[in-house]
Design a protein around this motif. Sequence first.
Motif, PDB file in Angstrom:
ATOM      1  N   LYS A 395       0.831  -1.202   0.000  1.00 53.77           N
ATOM      2  CA  LYS A 395       0.000   0.000   0.000  1.00 53.77           C
ATOM      3  C   LYS A 395       0.869   1.258   0.000  1.00 53.77           C
ATOM      4  CE  LYS A 395      -3.642   2.359   2.616  1.00 53.77           C
ATOM      5  NZ  LYS A 395      -4.494   2.317   3.835  1.00 53.77           N
ATOM      6  N   GLN A 399       0.782   4.217  -2.793  1.00 49.36           N
ATOM      7  CA  GLN A 399       0.569   5.629  -2.469  1.00 49.36           C
ATOM      8  C   GLN A 399       1.738   6.480  -2.950  1.00 49.36           C
ATOM      9  OE1 GLN A 399      -2.149   6.807  -1.556  1.00 49.36           O
ATOM     10  NE2 GLN A 399      -3.270   5.025  -0.788  1.00 49.36           N
ATOM     11  N   ALA A 564      -2.890  13.346  -1.611  1.00 54.07           N
ATOM     12  CA  ALA A 564      -2.029  12.210  -1.968  1.00 54.07           C
ATOM     13  C   ALA A 564      -0.846  12.103  -1.020  1.00 54.07           C
ATOM     14  CB  ALA A 564      -1.549  12.345  -3.407  1.00 54.07           C
ATOM     15  N   ALA A 567      -2.090  10.695   2.342  1.00 49.72           N
ATOM     16  CA  ALA A 567      -2.298   9.245   2.236  1.00 49.72           C
ATOM     17  C   ALA A 567      -0.971   8.498   2.239  1.00 49.72           C
ATOM     18  CB  ALA A 567      -3.088   8.928   0.961  1.00 49.72           C
ATOM     19  N   LEU A 568       0.046   9.069   1.570  1.00 52.64           N
ATOM     20  CA  LEU A 568       1.372   8.453   1.573  1.00 52.64           C
ATOM     21  C   LEU A 568       1.964   8.437   2.976  1.00 52.64           C
ATOM     22  CD1 LEU A 568       3.921   7.330   0.237  1.00 52.64           C
ATOM     23  CD2 LEU A 568       4.573   9.692  -0.324  1.00 52.64           C
ATOM     24  N   ALA A 571       0.227   5.747   5.000  1.00 48.63           N
ATOM     25  CA  ALA A 571       0.611   4.402   4.563  1.00 48.63           C
ATOM     26  C   ALA A 571       2.010   4.044   5.061  1.00 48.63           C
ATOM     27  CB  ALA A 571       0.546   4.310   3.037  1.00 48.63           C
TER      28      ALA A 571
END
Length: 591
Positions: A395, A399, A564, A567-568, A571
């Motif tokens: 994941k 990401q 983005a 989210a990275l 993760a």
Amino acid sequence: MWTTALVLFQFSALARADSSAAVVTPQDCSLECIKEGGRACEYCRVTRDDVKKALGFNTFPVFGSCIPWPCFELLGDDDPNICQHYVQAPNDVKIEFVPETNPESETIVVSWKPSYYGIAFLRGFQVSLQALGGSSTACQLFLFHRNVSLLTSHTEMVYKSDPFPSLSLGSQYAVTVMALPVPEQWEKFYQSKIFSTRSCAEKNGLEQCKHDWYPKHIEVHQKGTVITVTFNLAPPKLGIRNYFSLCYANGMKRYTDITPNSSNNKTHHSYQLNGLQEGTNYTCEIAANEVDAVRKTFNVQVTAIQKEAAPDTPSLAVALPLCLALVAIFGLLLAALTRWRPKLRRNKFDLKPDIFRQYEESGTPKEMVSLPETRLTPPRLLMCYSSNDGPTHVKAVMQLGAFIQQHMATQVFLDLWDSLSVAEEGGMAWHCRQIQESDFVMVVCSPGLKQRPVTPQPDECDEDEEVLGLGSNAYCTEAVIQLIGEEVGRAKARGQNLSKYMSAVFEYSEETDVPAELRLVSHYTLTRDLPLLFSHLHGVELHRPGCYLKIKHITEEGFASVPAGAALQLAIYEAGMTMKAKSQHAVEGAD
């Protein structure tokens, strides 16, 4: 002499006869003629009426004259043995576009050559056409007469199908040519080929297609602060009345709605771009205001306008007092400087460094660093990784790829995003092709990169049923890394540039996780080195005299300000916690 000439003439006549017979097209003949083995039924098309007469019922219209076991159903009643032999799939399948009066569709003819494996037992061919992503199907059946026995020389004969009409423009189709008979336990009896029909513009010309039309001729003129753009209008028969323009730079966009007045000029129109900043390079697009219209891209460089004051010529009566006043002021300043110079020298070291820093920061000239204009398309980046570290690591890789593609102007290729092609080509074949076609290859290293799969698998890693899962590359990773290592070693030995290849680790991994094959290439720790990665991908310098490159969304502090990036960050945190828990569990198990 006359005998030699006669022999040569006969040989030339035979050659002409062979060349004329090299292409075999279907002929009309009855099913009775085929069953009886008449010489007039060499290569016959079988119609739906023939199938209905033989079977006693109608087949589905979409399948044409095709049926599941045509040799057994149509020829096997009298002699079942003629349908028991294996026949190899045809070769050299080709698609030919034939003239079509309808400008909104295509017509094709399929051609092929038979294989010499089992050609003596060949009884015919079945050709099917399937629209990819749709339900449209067409099928044609062709049979030889029952007494035919082809020779190996017939493998050079080219057999053709009947035309397949009314194919949609700009669509993909799959054509399958099947050799008959088809025994139940034989797998190599057909050959498939995927092709695309021509677009409307390719077939009819750009000026005839509303969906594909876009302005071809664009001119940009700047006079002072006024920027005028002139472009060619669509032909009146296309019915396009409105257009739009979109310019963007530095995260800002300017939209312009364009409604030409056809009474003034029916071929071209000019409009002005407003609200653009001086000294900025803009990328602009213009298109018809239609759904899914093709956009034409052009660049606009807004030059800075230097405003100069108009010189005035003062009279002597005004200039003379001003000159005397300036001389008096200069004398006073010189006397004050002479008097205060020792005091300045004594206080020289009492000045605070923060004052100089604030002054330098406030006075540092700002320079715009633009991407190289020689690249017309974004760089292609292939990301390789190992799925042995679990779904959280996979994941994080996904990401990272999403962030690079959205905010670093790079086209990312990841096997999880192209699972259909991976399943079709195979894991190794897909990676080999992407390595050759990509501008850059980045290996995301992790502890699992050095682990071998627990369960031995076949050499072909694309035949496992888990090709589309998170563990899709579990058995390909080692081979791909070895392949990349060989490419790096070969480039190093030849003295070539190694900038195409790079390695990266997340913050929860160590540099020791980088395989020995990749120690020669550039290495980055993410997300700390995002600016360095951006510099590598686009070939721009991070620092220059008097300026430095700073993009808010790719800095270590600012990347999480966009969705983005957030989210990275999440993760990477989750993958790090999973790694930590796994290592603690391993230590406890060892104790």
